[in-house]
Design a protein around this motif. Sequence first.
Motif, short mmCIF file in Angstrom:
data_model
loop_
_atom_site.label_atom_id
_atom_site.label_comp_id
_atom_site.label_asym_id
_atom_site.label_seq_id
_atom_site.Cartn_x
_atom_site.Cartn_y
_atom_site.Cartn_z
N ARG A 106 33.33 -14.90 5.73
CA ARG A 106 32.47 -15.00 6.66
C ARG A 106 32.57 -13.99 7.87
O ARG A 106 31.56 -13.35 8.54
CB ARG A 106 32.43 -16.43 7.14
CG ARG A 106 31.83 -17.32 6.33
CD ARG A 106 31.73 -18.85 6.27
NE ARG A 106 31.32 -19.69 5.43
CZ ARG A 106 32.26 -20.31 4.43
NH1 ARG A 106 33.68 -19.74 4.48
NH2 ARG A 106 31.72 -21.03 3.53
N TYR A 155 25.03 -13.60 7.04
CA TYR A 155 24.65 -14.71 8.42
C TYR A 155 23.07 -14.61 8.59
O TYR A 155 22.94 -13.57 9.18
CB TYR A 155 25.43 -14.67 9.44
CG TYR A 155 26.88 -14.94 9.61
CD1 TYR A 155 27.98 -14.36 8.75
CD2 TYR A 155 27.02 -16.22 9.88
CE1 TYR A 155 29.30 -15.07 8.79
CE2 TYR A 155 28.34 -17.02 9.99
CZ TYR A 155 29.44 -16.37 9.45
OH TYR A 155 30.51 -16.87 9.16
N LYS A 163 22.52 -20.19 10.87
CA LYS A 163 23.51 -20.34 10.05
C LYS A 163 24.33 -21.40 10.74
O LYS A 163 24.37 -21.30 12.15
CB LYS A 163 24.53 -18.94 10.09
CG LYS A 163 25.71 -19.09 9.51
CD LYS A 163 25.70 -19.21 8.09
CE LYS A 163 25.41 -17.97 7.30
NZ LYS A 163 25.47 -18.05 5.82
N ASP A 202 21.93 -22.30 6.23
CA ASP A 202 22.98 -21.93 5.47
C ASP A 202 24.24 -22.90 6.23
O ASP A 202 24.55 -22.42 7.31
CB ASP A 202 23.33 -20.73 5.14
CG ASP A 202 24.40 -20.63 4.24
OD1 ASP A 202 24.93 -19.41 4.05
OD2 ASP A 202 24.88 -21.68 3.65
N ALA A 250 24.11 -17.27 14.89
CA ALA A 250 24.72 -18.53 14.06
C ALA A 250 25.13 -19.43 15.12
O ALA A 250 25.48 -19.29 16.49
CB ALA A 250 26.09 -18.11 13.41
#
Length: 586
Positions: free
Chosen positions: A367, A377, A381, A409, A435
Amino acid sequence: MSTIDSLQRAFSAQQFDPYITSIRFPHFKNLEPNFEIEFTFPVTALIGPNGCNKSSILRALQSCPEGSSISDYWFDTALDQIDERTGSQRYIHTYRAPSGNIAEVMKQRVNKSERGDDYFETTRPRKRDKMRPMPPYDVRDEGLRNKERWKPIQMHALYLDFRAILPAYDIFMNFNWRRQDNTPQGKKHLVRLRSSRISSALEDSAASSKFAGVERLVHPARRLPKTEVEEIGRILGKCYSDIRIVEHDYYRCEGCTALMETSNLHYSEAFAGSGEFAVVKLVHEICSAHPRSLVLLDEPETSLHPRAQKELMDFLLGQALSHKHQIVMSTHSPSMVEDLPPAGRKVVAARPSDGRIYLVSHAATAREAFERIGATYSERKVLVEDELAAEVVRRALRGKGPDYLKTVDVNPIPGGSGTILNRIIPDLATLNSPAIVLLDGDQAPADRVNPKNVSDSELEKELEKYQIFKKNLPRNGGSGVTDGEIAAIMRTTLTWMWEHVGYLPGSFCPESLVIEMEGGTGIEDAEEAKGHWVERARMSLGLTEGEEVGSSGILGEQQRALAKVEEENPLLMQLREEIERLFGND
């Protein structure tokens, strides 16, 4: 045992020696002073945006073995002058000598009239570059050292740049050649005229082929072994019966022609895709390499679709294990690196303040690596501490409908809060990532203060409320960092956290939160809360006291409990509102 596990075990047993254990750059191109990479896994991927000197690092590695010099690829010209105003260009590689001593070898650019301005030579250990003094002589190191210095590592290097691997046909047809007929008709005429001779060379594997009094074969034709043909077919998802290659200059330029055969097709690189030819070339070159070679690959994913990239990576891992190769590659492909262990991912980036290249992570999670190159991403996220926290978040999002859930996600991060706080969040803050992070309720500080109201002198103390420490923030590893730059990095991190980090409802762990969502009383002790779910799962599965309850059984019991929670549950609604707030109500 997986290939990755086998590689790690073989590496721990020192089966890859001779092996470059690290490379350090006291002063080299645009790398920050003393930029260093340690190679702690036999297959290493250099990951980062364009312009981060990844190819330069590969070229430096190529020139580490004895008899190699980076001056063959990097030299001073009137257009591009090598900057030595702050010291000579130099780099240091290390390897483990038979005695167990760590050999440090510096190659430094020196001006010697008899060698040329671009000559790089080895030097004695230099204290100012923090090199170790030479150890006492050990007979086991005979041939690798003298009294003053270590010799460069002795290993073969194979360098493949996949942006430059073009078949002979493509080289001739896609570039113009001075004082030649460069019209399409003229090029077609020459290809037709010479193709019969190339065909003959491929068929009879002659050691020589002359035309117009000139030897045209650079290397005689070769029929690839069955094992190589099968590997190429597996990578590309095709079934080949035969592959032959020949290097020649029949098109007035040196290049390689490949002839591929399947059950119903027979064609050369003129009809093959560029990715297909590149795989043929790569597999053959690596399978032909000396055991324990240093294999350097520049963007091997070029022209390959994601499935082929993944298969190619499996091939490389297998070759590293079978032949004890050290493989280092530059890549922008998530498919190439997602299965590597963290030790195999080295993330590099340019520092915004001065453009210098620094090492973001010596051992990056997938990640981290994907975020750095903007590959994975999404705009929605969510990062959480573990699988149960992820299930709680997904349960809250289901209340917004299936279409919304598909756009989010949710990712549990191995290592929990410690990894998120001290490795993930500082990088996401540096990138200003969209994110969001949801930590367990027990991670929430007693009082969160808007960074706008925090003075520079209080920044470090405020960060430590979140268990984030200044030493873990990404910054210049050299000596030029200022207090003002450090303060700016701390403020950037705090501001990003204020806008992107939230907490699960309740003041305890997710196991306790699910109990509260059911209407029970929360359990403050984390181990006691986890034990509650172990016993519930044991009862649901009908297991005896002596039988172990697996993690999947426990998670299944928790998922069934979450499924029964009403949509209007106050804790579920609170979590949903927190997610909407962090995403900006989008």
